[in-house]
Motif scaffolding. Structure first.
Motif, PDB file in Angstrom:
ATOM      1  N   GLY A  69       3.351  13.193   7.471  1.00 32.72           N
ATOM      2  CA  GLY A  69       3.476  13.839   6.169  1.00 32.72           C
ATOM      3  C   GLY A  69       4.325  13.066   5.176  1.00 32.72           C
ATOM      4  O   GLY A  69       4.284  13.343   3.981  1.00 32.72           O
ATOM      5  N   ASP A  70       5.119  12.098   5.652  1.00 36.44           N
ATOM      6  CA  ASP A  70       5.933  11.296   4.746  1.00 36.44           C
ATOM      7  C   ASP A  70       5.055  10.479   3.804  1.00 36.44           C
ATOM      8  O   ASP A  70       4.039   9.925   4.213  1.00 36.44           O
ATOM      9  CB  ASP A  70       6.817  10.310   5.526  1.00 36.44           C
ATOM     10  CG  ASP A  70       7.987  10.961   6.239  1.00 36.44           C
ATOM     11  OD1 ASP A  70       8.255  12.153   5.999  1.00 36.44           O
ATOM     12  OD2 ASP A  70       8.639  10.258   7.044  1.00 36.44           O
ATOM     13  N   MET A  71       5.465  10.384   2.549  1.00 34.63           N
ATOM     14  CA  MET A  71       4.848   9.458   1.601  1.00 34.63           C
ATOM     15  C   MET A  71       5.616   8.154   1.706  1.00 34.63           C
ATOM     16  O   MET A  71       6.859   8.165   1.704  1.00 34.63           O
ATOM     17  CB  MET A  71       4.922  10.005   0.174  1.00 34.63           C
ATOM     18  CG  MET A  71       4.071  11.237  -0.059  1.00 34.63           C
ATOM     19  SD  MET A  71       2.308  10.936   0.169  1.00 34.63           S
ATOM     20  CE  MET A  71       1.966   9.788  -1.143  1.00 34.63           C
ATOM     21  N   VAL A  72       4.883   7.045   1.834  1.00 33.05           N
ATOM     22  CA  VAL A  72       5.525   5.751   2.072  1.00 33.05           C
ATOM     23  C   VAL A  72       4.928   4.653   1.206  1.00 33.05           C
ATOM     24  O   VAL A  72       3.783   4.734   0.775  1.00 33.05           O
ATOM     25  CB  VAL A  72       5.401   5.332   3.558  1.00 33.05           C
ATOM     26  CG1 VAL A  72       6.205   6.258   4.456  1.00 33.05           C
ATOM     27  CG2 VAL A  72       3.958   5.286   4.016  1.00 33.05           C
ATOM     28  N   ASP A  73       5.746   3.647   0.943  1.00 35.88           N
ATOM     29  CA  ASP A  73       5.304   2.379   0.368  1.00 35.88           C
ATOM     30  C   ASP A  73       5.484   1.344   1.470  1.00 35.88           C
ATOM     31  O   ASP A  73       6.587   1.204   2.008  1.00 35.88           O
ATOM     32  CB  ASP A  73       6.144   1.981  -0.846  1.00 35.88           C
ATOM     33  CG  ASP A  73       5.910   2.880  -2.044  1.00 35.88           C
ATOM     34  OD1 ASP A  73       4.774   3.363  -2.209  1.00 35.88           O
ATOM     35  OD2 ASP A  73       6.867   3.082  -2.811  1.00 35.88           O
ATOM     36  N   ILE A  74       4.416   0.611   1.791  1.00 34.39           N
ATOM     37  CA  ILE A  74       4.432  -0.340   2.898  1.00 34.39           C
ATOM     38  C   ILE A  74       4.198  -1.745   2.360  1.00 34.39           C
ATOM     39  O   ILE A  74       3.295  -1.958   1.549  1.00 34.39           O
ATOM     40  CB  ILE A  74       3.329   0.006   3.913  1.00 34.39           C
ATOM     41  CG1 ILE A  74       3.507   1.427   4.421  1.00 34.39           C
ATOM     42  CG2 ILE A  74       3.329  -0.988   5.074  1.00 34.39           C
ATOM     43  CD1 ILE A  74       2.271   1.992   5.060  1.00 34.39           C
ATOM     44  N   THR A  75       4.997  -2.683   2.818  1.00 32.40           N
ATOM     45  CA  THR A  75       4.770  -4.093   2.559  1.00 32.40           C
ATOM     46  C   THR A  75       4.350  -4.703   3.890  1.00 32.40           C
ATOM     47  O   THR A  75       4.998  -4.465   4.915  1.00 32.40           O
ATOM     48  CB  THR A  75       6.038  -4.783   2.024  1.00 32.40           C
ATOM     49  OG1 THR A  75       6.475  -4.077   0.855  1.00 32.40           O
ATOM     50  CG2 THR A  75       5.754  -6.231   1.660  1.00 32.40           C
ATOM     51  N   PHE A  76       3.247  -5.452   3.882  1.00 35.75           N
ATOM     52  CA  PHE A  76       2.692  -5.939   5.139  1.00 35.75           C
ATOM     53  C   PHE A  76       2.023  -7.294   4.959  1.00 35.75           C
ATOM     54  O   PHE A  76       1.729  -7.725   3.852  1.00 35.75           O
ATOM     55  CB  PHE A  76       1.684  -4.925   5.707  1.00 35.75           C
ATOM     56  CG  PHE A  76       0.490  -4.682   4.827  1.00 35.75           C
ATOM     57  CD1 PHE A  76      -0.710  -5.340   5.060  1.00 35.75           C
ATOM     58  CD2 PHE A  76       0.540  -3.786   3.773  1.00 35.75           C
ATOM     59  CE1 PHE A  76      -1.818  -5.120   4.264  1.00 35.75           C
ATOM     60  CE2 PHE A  76      -0.556  -3.552   2.968  1.00 35.75           C
ATOM     61  CZ  PHE A  76      -1.738  -4.227   3.212  1.00 35.75           C
ATOM     62  N   ASN A  77       1.789  -7.938   6.088  1.00 34.03           N
ATOM     63  CA  ASN A  77       1.050  -9.201   6.143  1.00 34.03           C
ATOM     64  C   ASN A  77      -0.230  -8.960   6.937  1.00 34.03           C
ATOM     65  O   ASN A  77      -0.270  -8.087   7.812  1.00 34.03           O
ATOM     66  CB  ASN A  77       1.862 -10.299   6.834  1.00 34.03           C
ATOM     67  CG  ASN A  77       3.073 -10.689   6.034  1.00 34.03           C
ATOM     68  OD1 ASN A  77       3.128 -10.518   4.824  1.00 34.03           O
ATOM     69  ND2 ASN A  77       4.070 -11.222   6.710  1.00 34.03           N
ATOM     70  N   ILE A  78      -1.235  -9.737   6.659  1.00 32.47           N
ATOM     71  CA  ILE A  78      -2.488  -9.684   7.409  1.00 32.47           C
ATOM     72  C   ILE A  78      -2.502 -10.879   8.352  1.00 32.47           C
ATOM     73  O   ILE A  78      -2.261 -12.009   7.932  1.00 32.47           O
ATOM     74  CB  ILE A  78      -3.708  -9.735   6.476  1.00 32.47           C
ATOM     75  CG1 ILE A  78      -3.674  -8.544   5.520  1.00 32.47           C
ATOM     76  CG2 ILE A  78      -5.002  -9.765   7.283  1.00 32.47           C
ATOM     77  CD1 ILE A  78      -4.733  -8.600   4.437  1.00 32.47           C
ATOM     78  N   LEU A 114       0.865  -1.187   0.000  1.00 32.41           N
ATOM     79  CA  LEU A 114       0.000   0.000   0.000  1.00 32.41           C
ATOM     80  C   LEU A 114       0.893   1.226   0.000  1.00 32.41           C
ATOM     81  O   LEU A 114       1.936   1.243   0.670  1.00 32.41           O
ATOM     82  CB  LEU A 114      -0.903   0.023   1.231  1.00 32.41           C
ATOM     83  CG  LEU A 114      -1.841   1.215   1.269  1.00 32.41           C
ATOM     84  CD1 LEU A 114      -3.253   0.765   0.936  1.00 32.41           C
ATOM     85  CD2 LEU A 114      -1.813   1.887   2.603  1.00 32.41           C
ATOM     86  N   SER A 115       0.492   2.237  -0.738  1.00 32.35           N
ATOM     87  CA  SER A 115       1.197   3.524  -0.736  1.00 32.35           C
ATOM     88  C   SER A 115       0.270   4.580  -0.177  1.00 32.35           C
ATOM     89  O   SER A 115      -0.936   4.536  -0.396  1.00 32.35           O
ATOM     90  CB  SER A 115       1.606   3.912  -2.159  1.00 32.35           C
ATOM     91  OG  SER A 115       2.508   2.973  -2.681  1.00 32.35           O
ATOM     92  N   GLY A 116       0.842   5.530   0.544  1.00 43.57           N
ATOM     93  CA  GLY A 116       0.038   6.610   1.096  1.00 43.57           C
ATOM     94  C   GLY A 116       0.874   7.577   1.906  1.00 43.57           C
ATOM     95  O   GLY A 116       2.108   7.531   1.888  1.00 43.57           O
ATOM     96  N   ARG A 117       0.170   8.459   2.636  1.00 44.08           N
ATOM     97  CA  ARG A 117       0.823   9.491   3.445  1.00 44.08           C
ATOM     98  C   ARG A 117       0.622   9.171   4.926  1.00 44.08           C
ATOM     99  O   ARG A 117      -0.493   8.878   5.349  1.00 44.08           O
ATOM    100  CB  ARG A 117       0.233  10.868   3.130  1.00 44.08           C
ATOM    101  CG  ARG A 117       0.885  12.010   3.900  1.00 44.08           C
ATOM    102  CD  ARG A 117       0.352  13.372   3.488  1.00 44.08           C
ATOM    103  NE  ARG A 117       0.451  13.601   2.061  1.00 44.08           N
ATOM    104  CZ  ARG A 117       1.543  14.020   1.421  1.00 44.08           C
ATOM    105  NH1 ARG A 117       2.649  14.241   2.087  1.00 44.08           N
ATOM    106  NH2 ARG A 117       1.529  14.203   0.117  1.00 44.08           N
ATOM    107  N   VAL A 118       1.697   9.249   5.698  1.00 45.80           N
ATOM    108  CA  VAL A 118       1.628   9.019   7.141  1.00 45.80           C
ATOM    109  C   VAL A 118       0.874  10.185   7.788  1.00 45.80           C
ATOM    110  O   VAL A 118       1.219  11.346   7.567  1.00 45.80           O
ATOM    111  CB  VAL A 118       3.039   8.897   7.762  1.00 45.80           C
ATOM    112  CG1 VAL A 118       2.960   8.753   9.270  1.00 45.80           C
ATOM    113  CG2 VAL A 118       3.794   7.735   7.145  1.00 45.80           C
ATOM    114  N   ILE A 119      -0.177   9.871   8.565  1.00 40.03           N
ATOM    115  CA  ILE A 119      -0.932  10.930   9.237  1.00 40.03           C
ATOM    116  C   ILE A 119      -0.825  10.851  10.756  1.00 40.03           C
ATOM    117  O   ILE A 119      -1.080  11.842  11.435  1.00 40.03           O
ATOM    118  CB  ILE A 119      -2.410  10.955   8.796  1.00 40.03           C
ATOM    119  CG1 ILE A 119      -3.108   9.628   9.079  1.00 40.03           C
ATOM    120  CG2 ILE A 119      -2.525  11.323   7.317  1.00 40.03           C
ATOM    121  CD1 ILE A 119      -4.620   9.673   8.864  1.00 40.03           C
ATOM    122  N   ILE A 120      -0.448   9.690  11.302  1.00 43.42           N
ATOM    123  CA  ILE A 120      -0.286   9.536  12.751  1.00 43.42           C
ATOM    124  C   ILE A 120       0.845   8.541  13.001  1.00 43.42           C
ATOM    125  O   ILE A 120       0.918   7.502  12.346  1.00 43.42           O
ATOM    126  CB  ILE A 120      -1.563   8.992  13.425  1.00 43.42           C
ATOM    127  CG1 ILE A 120      -2.729   9.956  13.257  1.00 43.42           C
ATOM    128  CG2 ILE A 120      -1.327   8.715  14.913  1.00 43.42           C
ATOM    129  CD1 ILE A 120      -4.063   9.378  13.707  1.00 43.42           C
TER     130      ILE A 120
END
Length: 92
Positions: free
Chosen positions: A60-69, A7-13
């Motif tokens: 505010g950082d834009m990030v690409d996250i790799t994760f497991n559910i 998932l890509s997005g912006r860190v808000i917290i």
């Protein structure tokens, strides 16, 4: 089954790191996916040594996250966690 997701997005917290009596640590952060009409704010967590990844994040950082559910049942309730294990800051 162990499938990874991205998932890509912006860190808000960026939440405070939690340490438990057993020595287990975890830290959560929230990313908004930036969808135009209905953006989603999604919480991820890092555990143990992966908490160091969160220490490098700023709101505010834009990030690409790799994760497991992961999911589990406890006392008749079901819980789902999104466990991040790779975070790339694409812009600050």
């Amino acid at each position: 089954m162990s499938e990874s997701f991205n998932l890509s997005g912006r860190v808000i917290i960026v939440k405070d790191q939690q340490e438990f009596a057993s020595g287990f640590t975890k830290q959560a952060f929230v990313v908004t996916d930036g969808a135009d009409k209905y953006p989603q704010d999604i919480e991820f967590e890092c555990v143990k040594d992966k908490c160091a990844l969160v220490a490098a994040l700023n709101v505010g950082d834009m990030v690409d996250i790799t994760f497991n559910i992961s999911g589990r049942e406890y006392n008749g309730k079901h819980f789902v966690n999104l466990q991040a294990w790779k975070i790339n800051v694409t812009s600050q």
